[in-house]
Enzyme design. Structure first.
Site, mmCIF file in Angstrom:
data_model
loop_
_atom_site.group_PDB
_atom_site.id
_atom_site.type_symbol
_atom_site.label_atom_id
_atom_site.label_comp_id
_atom_site.label_asym_id
_atom_site.label_seq_id
_atom_site.Cartn_x
_atom_site.Cartn_y
_atom_site.Cartn_z
ATOM 1 N N ASN A 433 0.971 -1.075 0.153
ATOM 2 C CA ASN A 433 -0.043 0.021 0.042
ATOM 3 C C ASN A 433 0.909 1.368 -0.129
ATOM 4 O O ASN A 433 2.028 1.328 0.397
ATOM 5 C CB ASN A 433 -0.941 0.184 1.194
ATOM 6 C CG ASN A 433 -0.163 0.179 2.526
ATOM 7 O OD1 ASN A 433 0.266 -0.760 3.130
ATOM 8 N ND2 ASN A 433 0.139 1.325 3.067
ATOM 9 N N CYS A 434 0.346 2.262 -0.642
ATOM 10 C CA CYS A 434 1.013 3.632 -0.422
ATOM 11 C C CYS A 434 0.229 4.341 0.487
ATOM 12 O O CYS A 434 -0.658 3.997 1.510
ATOM 13 C CB CYS A 434 1.369 4.291 -1.794
ATOM 14 S SG CYS A 434 -0.307 4.544 -2.853
ATOM 15 N N ALA A 435 0.178 5.813 0.292
ATOM 16 C CA ALA A 435 -0.332 6.845 1.295
ATOM 17 C C ALA A 435 -2.121 6.431 1.200
ATOM 18 O O ALA A 435 -2.893 6.583 2.189
ATOM 19 C CB ALA A 435 -0.282 8.188 0.742
ATOM 20 N N ARG A 437 -3.694 4.167 -1.335
ATOM 21 C CA ARG A 437 -4.231 3.097 -2.440
ATOM 22 C C ARG A 437 -3.533 1.747 -1.869
ATOM 23 O O ARG A 437 -2.392 1.491 -1.262
ATOM 24 C CB ARG A 437 -3.375 3.174 -3.798
ATOM 25 C CG ARG A 437 -3.828 4.554 -4.354
ATOM 26 C CD ARG A 437 -3.108 4.814 -5.607
ATOM 27 N NE ARG A 437 -3.046 6.125 -6.057
ATOM 28 C CZ ARG A 437 -2.909 6.505 -7.319
ATOM 29 N NH1 ARG A 437 -2.695 5.689 -8.219
ATOM 30 N NH2 ARG A 437 -2.992 7.620 -7.634
#
Length: 490
Positions: A433-435, A437
């Site tokens: 995951n990113c910030a 998504r």
């Protein structure tokens, strides 16, 4: 290659995530001592120096954070390798070391080596260290060297590889540094127009997740611009000559009218034009997204609700962002942020000596609120765009209403809901995951049920044949953790 660039973009968010802490500490310091900037209050100096400790060490944070983000299992050994890589390079390429190795007087060492401690080198070290971790984290050495096998081997091989990289950089770094500086100077010479061009492409790259890479060029010291650290440095940046009142912050300020006001106007247009049977539920979804955009500057839940169903609106959104940055930069209405251009960051930056006429951004924002509402409302009706709540009946939920989604479910329940829509356990290869998504590697993304996922989440992307991104929001980490637990359990 595209997926690899996306991974780098995602990894850049790891060190960037620490910036809000710096913004809060510096903001409190400037509020306590708005005139002396720490010189008139020991307490203010305490907060300002604490925040500065983060800003001043962003290169090393990039090396550690990017290596950690690039690693396949986000293990601490990758972060250690990133630190080792950065220390080797910055030590071997320090001006005194270069002068010693090349047997020349210190004054003849190219100027670029005096700037070797920068975010570009940090990112480079992080990418290399992360790649080395992924390749050597499971290596097995002969039994008499078994202690150094696996993850313990990674920092060792990293130090050796970075010695080779350092000698290569010793030859090519002056040219690379010169090119980066020239690019930065060219953009800066464009003034407000350059800020507008950046804003336009910043929005256009969001669908593919590469906007973080673009941001690093303008917000940090990759090409000599370094807008965020210079702005957050306040008086110290002014005294050091790295910041100019009315100029520093131009790559940030224009986002405030868009994120705090413009996209809120877009949400209002979506609500107004929703079908009568969908209006109440669209209102609850859009008002929540608008609230998040206004206060925190998190815009993806709004943007992903229309970027694919109404791309012409998204192009208009990018153009309006471009115009907003040009206006704020032209009139020198400046404010900055540590996380994003929301109300919280605007409030924290108001006492910063580099925040000039920041209140005009609110007036500009009100104008952009009206522009977004009028333009979006007209375009939706004129071209019958299928914005949220206007989908054809076949695309709506079975009961004829737009689903509220998974907003009221626990993260574990959301994971259970999502897994079969992604093709089941046998289709999942990797989870990250990113910030905002959930980023997944899958065997086949053609079997994914996009329509059902969009009923519960703001959006879904397929940037590659084996890549899927589910737009969740700033709480994505908790869903990712539950999703990993579920997949492991299954």
């Amino acid at each position: 290659m595209f997926n690899y660039l996306q991974r780098i973009g995602k990894s850049l968010m790891v060190p960037v995530a620490v910036l809000p802490a710096a913004a809060i500490l510096l903001g409190i310091g400037y509020w306590i001592d708005p005139n002396g900037w720490g010189g008139g209050s020991p307490v203010a100096a305490f907060f300002i120096k604490a925040g500065g400790s983060i800003i001043d060490n962003m290169p090393i944070l990039f090396a550690i954070g990017v290596a950690f983000g690039m690693s396949k299992d986000r293990n601490g050994a990758a972060a250690l390798a990133g630190l080792v890589a950065f220390l080797v390079v910055t030590t071997l390429l320090a001006p005194a070391t270069v002068a010693m190795i090349q047997s020349k007087p210190a004054e003849q060492v190219p100027a670029g080596f005096a700037k070797i401690n920068n975010q570009f080198i940090g990112i480079l070290c992080g990418v290399i260290a992360g790649g080395l971790y992924n390749k050597f984290a499971e290596v097995k050495l002969p039994e008499f060297l078994a202690f150094f096998s696996g993850r313990r081997f990674v920092p060792i091989i990293t130090s050796v590889v970075m010695m080779v990289v350092s000698f290569i950089l010793m030859v090519i770094w002056p040219a690379i540094y010169g090119g980066l500086v020239s690019f930065g100077e060219a953009i800066i010479s464009l003034g407000p127009i350059g800020a507008g061009i950046y804003g336009f492409f910043n929005r256009l790259l969001i669908p593919v997740g590469l906007h973080h890479a673009l941001n690093s060029v303008f917000w940090f010291d990759v090409a000599g611009i370094n807008d965020i650290p210079n702005f957050l440095g306040g008086q110290a940046s002014i005294d050091a000559g790295t910041a100019t009142v009315g100029v520093t912050g131009m790559y940030q300020a224009g986002f405030f009218p868009i994120m705090m006001f413009g996209l809120v106007g877009a949400c209002l247009a979506f609500i107004k034009n929703a079908k009568p049977e969908n209006k109440n539920k669209i209102k609850s979804i859009m008002l929540a997204a608008a609230f998040a955009s206004f206060f925190t500057g998190v815009t993806e839940p709004i943007e992903f609700s229309f970027m694919f169903v109404a791309p012409v609106l998204y192009l208009i959104h990018a153009l309006l962002t471009c115009i907003s940055l040009i206006i704020s930069a032209s009139f020198k209405w400046m404010a900055g942020f540590g996380f994003s251009a929301g109300f919280i960051d605007l409030l924290l930056s108001t006492k910063n000596p580099l925040a000039t006429n920041w209140y005009m951004l609110i007036i500009q924002g009100i104008v952009f609120f009206a522009l977004y509402f009028v333009i979006f409302d007209f375009a939706i009706r004129k071209f019958n765009l299928k914005t949220p709540g206007r989908e054809d009946d076949a695309d709506d939920a079975e009961d004829g209403e737009v689903s509220v989604g998974a907003s009221n479910k626990s993260y574990a329940d959301k994971a259970i809901l999502l897994l079969p829509l992604l093709g089941g356990i046998e289709n999942i290869v990797d989870i990250d995951n990113c910030a905002t998504r959930l980023r997944l590697e899958v065997k086949d993304n053609t079997i994914i049920n996009d329509a059902e996922i969009k009923k519960s989440f703001p959006g879904v992307l397929k940037p590659g044949k084996t890549s899927v991104q589910v737009i969740v929001g700033t709480d994505v980490q908790f869903l990712a953790d539950e999703f990993k637990k579920l997949v492991k359990k299954e």
